[in-house]
Scaffold this active site. Structure first.
Site, PDB file in Angstrom:
ATOM      1  N   GLY A  42     -16.946  -8.670 -32.105  1.00 21.59           N
ATOM      2  CA  GLY A  42     -17.981  -8.870 -31.097  1.00 21.59           C
ATOM      3  C   GLY A  42     -18.170  -7.655 -30.237  1.00 21.59           C
ATOM      4  N   ASP A  47      -0.710  -9.911 -26.074  1.00 19.96           N
ATOM      5  CA  ASP A  47      -1.022  -8.477 -26.229  1.00 19.96           C
ATOM      6  C   ASP A  47      -1.014  -7.815 -24.860  1.00 19.96           C
ATOM      7  OD1 ASP A  47      -1.606  -6.060 -27.306  1.00 19.96           O
ATOM      8  OD2 ASP A  47      -3.709  -6.493 -27.766  1.00 19.96           O
ATOM      9  N   GLY A  57     -18.427  -2.134 -24.823  1.00 25.00           N
ATOM     10  CA  GLY A  57     -17.411  -2.039 -25.857  1.00 25.00           C
ATOM     11  C   GLY A  57     -17.847  -2.819 -27.076  1.00 25.00           C
ATOM     12  N   ASP A  73      -8.281  -9.405 -21.506  1.00 26.04           N
ATOM     13  CA  ASP A  73      -8.097  -9.614 -22.944  1.00 26.04           C
ATOM     14  C   ASP A  73      -9.309  -9.015 -23.631  1.00 26.04           C
ATOM     15  OD1 ASP A  73      -8.108 -12.590 -25.074  1.00 26.04           O
ATOM     16  OD2 ASP A  73      -7.949 -10.469 -25.537  1.00 26.04           O
ATOM     17  N   GLY A  78     -16.331  -4.117 -31.058  1.00 23.33           N
ATOM     18  CA  GLY A  78     -15.165  -4.190 -31.924  1.00 23.33           C
ATOM     19  C   GLY A  78     -15.470  -4.849 -33.239  1.00 23.33           C
ATOM     20  N   VAL A 112     -19.053  -6.400 -25.816  1.00 27.50           N
ATOM     21  CA  VAL A 112     -19.161  -6.717 -24.398  1.00 27.50           C
ATOM     22  C   VAL A 112     -20.311  -5.896 -23.838  1.00 27.50           C
ATOM     23  CG1 VAL A 112     -18.020  -6.666 -22.154  1.00 27.50           C
ATOM     24  CG2 VAL A 112     -16.715  -7.253 -24.187  1.00 27.50           C
ATOM     25  N   ASN A 130      -4.747  -3.245 -21.678  1.00 29.19           N
ATOM     26  CA  ASN A 130      -5.356  -4.533 -21.340  1.00 29.19           C
ATOM     27  C   ASN A 130      -5.201  -4.864 -19.858  1.00 29.19           C
ATOM     28  OD1 ASN A 130      -6.447  -5.331 -23.790  1.00 29.19           O
ATOM     29  ND2 ASN A 130      -4.480  -6.068 -24.552  1.00 29.19           N
TER      30      ASN A 130
END
Length: 934
Positions: free
Chosen positions: A562, A752, A557, A770, A559, A564, A757
């Site tokens: 940052g 959130d 992932g 998260d 964004g 992952v 999530n």
């Protein structure tokens, strides 16, 4: 609300009335509750419209009697006075409620009806609606009749209008108009004309006119009922002379209250005319019968189409059309008999889905669900791996795939069909109007350096896309239009400058901040707290892991701040072992403030500790290199949200079959789809759906303890994820509550909490995570700009949305939204409502979403408790977890009991297969028994 309890001013001792009326919206849920502080033993009875229902008093903590009556999805015919009769040892008590049903949609006037006044020359026309209707009499059928009426008005003899053949009464308000014709037998009309049947209910009044005109006044009219002359008390006569001196006689037959014995043939007899007979049928209760309606429709885009349903009804109905949880007015077209109607709905806007027709009258209701499939041509995208090219398509109906090799100097000649090395996936139905299908081509050495074209073709049209196979087997798309490249080349510098500007503006406005925060309460009010500043904490080096022992794989992932990465960690658990982990890191050009935020998040995770229902920390790399990174559980699984999307249709079919068969154990015997399979990341797929969340980058994580089990359990896991049951939805809800209870115990708030999530892993274990760092909030429609931040407003509590207050109780609100997502199978919250100023006003006014389709009343009650405007009235997670646990235990117990009953029924040799039907209860929405709840 405390309605107050006043002694009735009209009655004797111990008769009480609620000081306020009970007002509830149509289809709303309410509970009437009486608390009695008396010492004697009591019994009780509810009475409504001469119907009775037993009730069971209970005792509260203060040893007072509590008597309740619950309404679920109240209907208009349940409005009125409800009387509670309480019998004590020495006294009788009577308590009266008045229930008013507010109908914001069904406000057209009801069909008018006629009542004879005590004065024999007066007939009253009556109708009800809100706003109140205007009553109007019509006495003409043709333009000639209208001219004659105008002459009568000029001569001041309007009384003669009562002697017309056609008399109608109309009730009108700004929302609509309804008319009823006074039932008239005209002996001078065509003898071959048939008379429509007249329907009435027990207790309703009868009023029939028999009209005759003759040149001489010396003629008589009489009423006969089943060949017996009608009693004088049930008829009266009026007469007048016309301008040509002929006589008009009107003979009325009436009854103030009809009974079943009054059904039969009513004959009007004349000394100068042939007799005519009307059939009057008196019913015990009304009915609604669907006489003609299809259920499934396939249409082309822009094809002229309307849903239509035909019914026979009595008494008249109120109706609505429902689509995507929005209600639309229902137009009714009556036929000549006054009981056959049709209704059309054309405002579907060519959206595939389910459309529901709902109709009710005072006695019954009917739901009719129709499905619309709008055909559309395929939309094709192309992707590649090292040795394969895959094309994906969304369309309706499912397409047929073809592959071709492209030749020629500009690769425009794509005529050579490829037949070897092609794999076609099984099409998957993802929504009512969309099939997701794919086709894969194995790239052979003979194809490297060529363009290939994949085409998806269905009955609407075909879509093709080209890709180039290079030495590594990768694919790049080819556009046929050369001017496209020229335009791009010309605009590229401007686009680059614009992107740099947007990037710097974004970096200036938004900084990474961990969603999870731990708070330190410093006062009694919700807003008197500060977050714990973990930047001041010391980092425990026992969590440090050598960077050289990480072997990075692909990005899971990416964004705004940052990414992952998938990685293999050597020796993180014990020497010699390798474990799959997910590495959370900032991008290379990160701000110092963002590095500090990630380091604070690392320290917070070490402080929180581990729990089975949250994603846990395994280690970190902070000493060498310029990128701080954290290794966290890598769960080969799927997001709960994605799992709900993928299994929505199968779950709905299962659910429907269960309720058709009353076989709740059916979930566990559901036939698995042998063609279904998970991809390399447990079926994780990004979907686009107008009703669903879209646009985010998802990642999946796998825990250390489950890593070694995965290889041996893959086949069983696939079957496990192929089945989704109601107990699973409860279990997901329970595990999230359990994980949040753990965070609550650590004074940690999530900020959130949403289905996007939450992960579901092997064995359907749920983990809260998260993904803030690796989520593209700029392109995720769930995050809306508020001030200088992008916020998930549909999941936020009012105090967080308007006052920037975040507490455990604001997470409880979000948990209620998450429950709604789970029990709607992944529908985006507040469907059909745009996030604008009206949305914020709705939240401030206490607006709550309707009960999801797959939620029980008990689960919906939990949701509503989470959405209390006053955060102090919301439960804690330590209270929610046992509530959900109890629902889960009850559901599993019901499945077990139902299974035992099925076995017992199968083994018995009973010859009787019919079941005595229960008599209709006067309280269709009253409190069910415990067995019914189960």
């Amino acid at each position: 609300e405390d309605l107050g309890c006043d002694l009735s001013s009209q009655s004797t001792e111990n008769v009480y009335e609620s000081a306020k009326n009970v007002e509830v919206d149509l289809f709303g849920d309410i509970e009437l509750k009486v608390i009695m502080n008396i010492s004697e033993t009591i019994s009780c009875l509810w009475v409504f419209k001469e119907n009775q229902a037993d009730c069971t008093p209970s005792l509260d903590s203060e040893n007072r009697y509590v008597i309740s009556l619950v309404f679920s999805k109240i209907q208009e015919n349940q409005a009125g006075k409800y009387t509670l009769a309480v019998q004590g040892e020495n006294s009788i008590y009577t308590i009266i409620f008045t229930v008013l049903v507010r109908s914001n949609i069904l406000c057209k006037p009801r069909k008018p009806y006629f009542v004879k006044s005590e004065n024999l020359t007066i007939i009253n026309c009556m109708s009800e609606s809100y706003p109140p209707p205007l009553i109007e009499w019509l006495f003409c059928r043709t333009p000639d009749d209208r001219i004659e009426l105008e002459q009568l008005k000029e001569n001041g003899i309007m009384h003669d209008t009562l002697f017309q053949t056609d008399i109608q009464c109309c009730a009108t308000n700004e929302l609509g108009r309804e008319c009823t014709k006074l039932y008239t037998i005209d002996l001078n009309e065509n003898l071959g004309a048939s008379l429509p049947e007249l329907l009435l209910k027990v207790g309703e009044p009868l009023l029939i006119r028999c009209r005759a005109v003759y040149e001489s006044y010396a003629f008589k009219l009489k009423w006969y009922f089943e060949n017996r002359e009608l009693k004088k008390a049930r008829w009266f006569e009026e007469s007048t002379y016309r301008k040509d001196l002929s006589m008009v006689r009107i003979l009325y037959a009436f009854a103030s209250s009809m009974g079943r014995s009054d059904s039969g043939h009513y004959t009007c007899s004349s000394t100068e005319h042939p007799n005519k007979t009307a059939l009057v049928t008196v019913l015990e209760e009304g009915f609604i019968k669907v006489t003609d309606s299809r259920e499934d429709f396939e249409i082309d885009l822009l094809e002229k189409f309307c849903f239509e349903i035909k019914l026979k009804v009595y008494p008249p109905i109120r109706c609505i059309w429902i689509s995507s949880q929005q209600s639309f007015p229902c137009e009714q077209n009556y036929s000549a008999d006054g009981y056959s109607i049709s209704s059309r709905f054309c405002d579907h806007k060519y959206q595939s889905g389910e459309y529901v027709f709902y109709a009710e009258n005072d006695d019954t209701y009917v739901n009719k669900t129709m499905t619309l499939h709008v055909k559309r041509k395929p939309e094709v995208i192309i992707q590649s791996t090292s040795k394969q090219i895959t094309c994906f398509s969304d369309s309706y109906p499912a397409p047929f795939w073809t592959w071709r090799k492209c030749l020629g100097p500009d690769f425009s000649n794509c005529t050579e069909e490829i037949t070897e090395g092609i794999w076609r996936g099984t099409p998957e139905r993802i929504t009512f109007g969309s099939w997701h299908s794919s086709s894969t081509l194995d790239v052979q050495n003979t194809m490297i350096g060529f363009y290939v074209e994949c085409c998806a073709n269905n009955s609407v049209g075909a879509s093709c896309v080209k890709g180039f196979t290079n030495q590594q087997g990768a694919v790049s798309s080819l556009r046929d239009n050369i001017s496209f490249y020229a335009t791009i080349g010309f605009c590229l510098p401007f686009i680059a400058v614009l992107l740099i500007f947007i990037f710097h503006k974004y970096k200036k406005q938004f900084r990474y901040e961990s969603q999870m925060q731990m708070i330190q309460v410093v006062g009694p009010s919700d807003n008197e707290y500060i977050y714990i500043d973990f930047s001041e904490f010391e980092y425990d080096l026992k969590w440090e892991f050598p960077r050289e022992n990480l072997e990075f794989g692909q990005a899971l992932g990416s964004g705004a701040f940052g990414k992952v990465m998938n990685a293999t960690a050597y020796g993180i658990s014990k020497t010699g072992d390798s474990v799959q982990v997910a590495v959370k890191m900032l991008k290379e050009k990160s701000d110092p403030s963002e590095e500090d935020a990630l380091m604070s998040e690392l320290k917070m995770m070490t402080h929180i500790g581990s729990h089975e229902n949250i994603v846990n920390l395994l280690g970190a790399c902070t000493i060498t290199g310029n990128i701080h990174c954290i290794e966290i559980d890598y769960c080969l699984s799927s997001l709960v949200l994605v799992l709900l999307w993928n299994k929505r249709e199968k779950f709905h079919r299962t659910w429907t079959d269960i309720f058709k068969q009353h076989n709740f154990s059916f979930y566990h015997n559901f036939h698995l789809d042998q063609n279904a399979r998970l991809d390399d990341f447990g079926g994780m797929q990004l979907r686009r759906d107008s009703d669903l969340t879209s646009g985010s980058n998802w990642i999946t994580l796998y825990s250390e303890e489950e890593e070694m089990k995965y290889i041996n359990r893959r086949v069983y896991e696939e079957e496990d994820f192929n089945v989704l049951t109601f107990e699973d939805l409860l279990c997901f809800s329970y595990q999230v509550a359990k994980g949040m209870e753990f965070l609550e115990s650590k004074s940690c708030i999530h900020r959130d909490l949403a289905a996007r999530n939450v992960l579901v892993t092997c064995g359907k274990v749920v983990k809260i995570c998260d993904f803030g760092l690796a989520r593209d909030i700029m392109n995720d429609s769930n995050y809306v700009i508020r001030g200088n931040a992008r916020l998930p407003v549909k999941w936020m509590a009012p105090e967080s949305l308007f006052d920037r207050i975040y507490t455990i109780k604001s997470d409880v609100w979000s948990y209620g939204i998450l429950l709604w997502e789970i029990f709607s199978l992944g529908v985006n919250p507040y469907p059909g409502i745009q996030v604008d100023s009206n949305f914020y006003k709705l939240i401030q006014s206490g607006f709550k979403m309707d009960q999801p389709f797959y939620a029980t009343e008990a689960i919906y009650f939990v949701m509503q408790s989470c959405w209390a405007l006053d955060s102090r009235k919301r439960p804690f997670f330590s209270q929610l977890r046992p509530l959900i646990e109890r629902q889960l235990v009850d559901a599993e117990g019901a499945v077990y009991q139902n299974t035992e009953n099925n076995i017992s029924t199968y083994s018995s040799n009973s010859k009787t297969k019919s079941r005595e039907s229960r008599e209709d209860e006067p309280f269709p929405s009253s409190v069910p028994s415990q067995d019914e709840d189960s």
